[in-house]
Design a protein around this motif. Sequence first.
Motif, mmCIF file in Angstrom:
data_model
loop_
_atom_site.group_PDB
_atom_site.id
_atom_site.type_symbol
_atom_site.label_atom_id
_atom_site.label_comp_id
_atom_site.label_asym_id
_atom_site.label_seq_id
_atom_site.Cartn_x
_atom_site.Cartn_y
_atom_site.Cartn_z
ATOM 1 N N LEU A 98 0.981 -1.183 0.027
ATOM 2 C CA LEU A 98 -0.033 -0.100 0.102
ATOM 3 C C LEU A 98 0.906 1.145 0.197
ATOM 4 C CD1 LEU A 98 -3.217 0.131 0.650
ATOM 5 C CD2 LEU A 98 -2.319 1.181 2.858
ATOM 6 N N THR A 104 -2.009 7.989 8.201
ATOM 7 C CA THR A 104 -1.309 7.074 8.954
ATOM 8 C C THR A 104 -0.153 7.744 9.479
ATOM 9 O OG1 THR A 104 -1.542 5.579 7.281
ATOM 10 C CG2 THR A 104 0.366 4.801 8.780
ATOM 11 N N GLY A 127 1.574 -5.929 9.988
ATOM 12 C CA GLY A 127 1.117 -5.649 8.710
ATOM 13 C C GLY A 127 1.952 -4.500 8.074
ATOM 14 N N THR A 128 3.128 -4.629 8.203
ATOM 15 C CA THR A 128 3.981 -3.455 7.983
ATOM 16 C C THR A 128 4.164 -2.775 6.530
ATOM 17 O OG1 THR A 128 6.163 -2.551 8.469
ATOM 18 C CG2 THR A 128 6.212 -4.551 7.448
ATOM 19 N N ILE A 133 5.392 2.587 9.098
ATOM 20 C CA ILE A 133 5.276 2.916 10.475
ATOM 21 C C ILE A 133 6.470 2.494 11.268
ATOM 22 C CG2 ILE A 133 3.718 2.064 12.487
ATOM 23 C CD1 ILE A 133 1.353 1.965 10.526
ATOM 24 N N ASN A 192 -1.789 -0.603 11.183
ATOM 25 C CA ASN A 192 -2.623 -0.098 10.279
ATOM 26 C C ASN A 192 -3.244 -1.277 9.284
ATOM 27 O OD1 ASN A 192 -4.224 1.460 8.297
ATOM 28 N ND2 ASN A 192 -2.082 2.132 7.175
ATOM 29 N N PRO A 193 -4.346 -2.240 9.794
ATOM 30 C CA PRO A 193 -4.363 -3.209 9.141
ATOM 31 C C PRO A 193 -5.319 -2.946 7.823
ATOM 32 C CG PRO A 193 -5.926 -3.143 10.854
ATOM 33 C CD PRO A 193 -4.876 -1.991 11.017
ATOM 34 N N PRO A 194 -5.749 -3.915 6.905
ATOM 35 C CA PRO A 194 -6.656 -3.793 5.737
ATOM 36 C C PRO A 194 -7.754 -3.422 6.273
ATOM 37 C CG PRO A 194 -5.270 -5.783 5.606
ATOM 38 C CD PRO A 194 -4.980 -5.566 6.764
ATOM 39 N N ALA A 216 -3.752 -5.746 1.204
ATOM 40 C CA ALA A 216 -3.601 -4.504 2.015
ATOM 41 C C ALA A 216 -4.827 -3.713 2.272
ATOM 42 C CB ALA A 216 -2.441 -3.628 1.478
HETATM 43 N N1 GLN Z 1 1.474 -0.620 7.609
HETATM 44 C C1 GLN Z 1 1.431 -0.039 6.202
HETATM 45 C C2 GLN Z 1 1.025 1.475 5.971
HETATM 46 O O1 GLN Z 1 0.494 1.941 7.023
HETATM 47 C C3 GLN Z 1 0.549 -0.951 5.506
HETATM 48 C C4 GLN Z 1 -0.778 -0.933 5.603
HETATM 49 C C5 GLN Z 1 -1.760 -1.676 4.957
HETATM 50 O O2 GLN Z 1 -1.175 -2.491 3.880
HETATM 51 N N2 GLN Z 1 -2.886 -2.043 5.140
HETATM 52 O O3 GLN Z 1 1.208 2.085 4.986
#
Ligand code: GLN
Length: 287
Positions: A98, A104, A127-128, A133, A192-194, A216
């Motif tokens: 993403l 964010t 979910g980096t 982040i 910051n999950p999907p 994502a």
């Molecule tokens: N943690 C990453 C971001 O905030 C990816 C988040 C995601 O793929 N949902 O950009």
Amino acid sequence: MWKVCNMSSLTVREALQRASSFLSEIEDGSFLAELIIRHVLGWTRTDFFMRIDERLTVEQWTEIEQLTRKRQAGIPLQYLIGEQEFYGLPFKVDASVLIPRPDTEILVEQVLKLRDPEKPSVVADIGTGSGAIAVTLATHSVWRLYAVDIAADSLRLAEENSRINDVADRITFLRGDLLTPLPEKVDILVSNPPYIPSRDIEQLDVQVRNHEPLRALDGGLDGLDFYRRLCAGISEAVKPGGLIAFEVGMGQARQVEQLLLDTGCIEQTLVVCDLAGIERVVIGTKV
Ligand code: GLN
């Protein structure tokens, strides 16, 4: 489409006009055109204005034209030029992750405000993706971090971003499903999950829907799947007194706050709005 007889005689100004008119149906089309040209020429904004009457080579114009066509076809500029700034830091991006969003930055800012960046702490970013982040938190603190992702290609990129930003020595990259790969309890859990409800994916902007990775974006039927699964693991994964901070989608904050409270191990919650006034970040403290 563009009939240019002697392409090498195009100036930067003329190239800007052509590319802008081609992108005129896209919001900020002329700014996008400027970014594409600066990317191809490797110029800063100042260079761009000082040297706008210089002539391009055929190769430069060809590259500008190709990128402009791709952008016009809906590919996000960030994927075309392979980068996006986040919190003032440079990040590489590709279609496996993403594109980091300004929303964010609110999440990162809150974590840095609520916990002492100088106090040694263990942090997990679940979910980096690009690592936005985790890398940003590392550059602004002395913390040790785990960056978790299910996708090997995202982790490779996140690791590269940690090197670009000189914090690779404090981040451990772990491949796996949400909290499962964590080898120890953490002081701070960030994610910051999907979170897009599956049925809303179709309504997203074509740029997002057709080009950013579905994994994502898609948060299941009501968009809250990942928060439910993360909340189920909090008591195990987070130390007493630890901080949990989630980014959430529009209209989800109160439900996610309730999911946190329902775990029975969260004593204080806080909801923070983004710059558009949308409740964007939900924070809890573990008992
Ligand atoms: N943690 C990453 C971001 O905030 C990816 C988040 C995601 O793929 N949902 O950009």
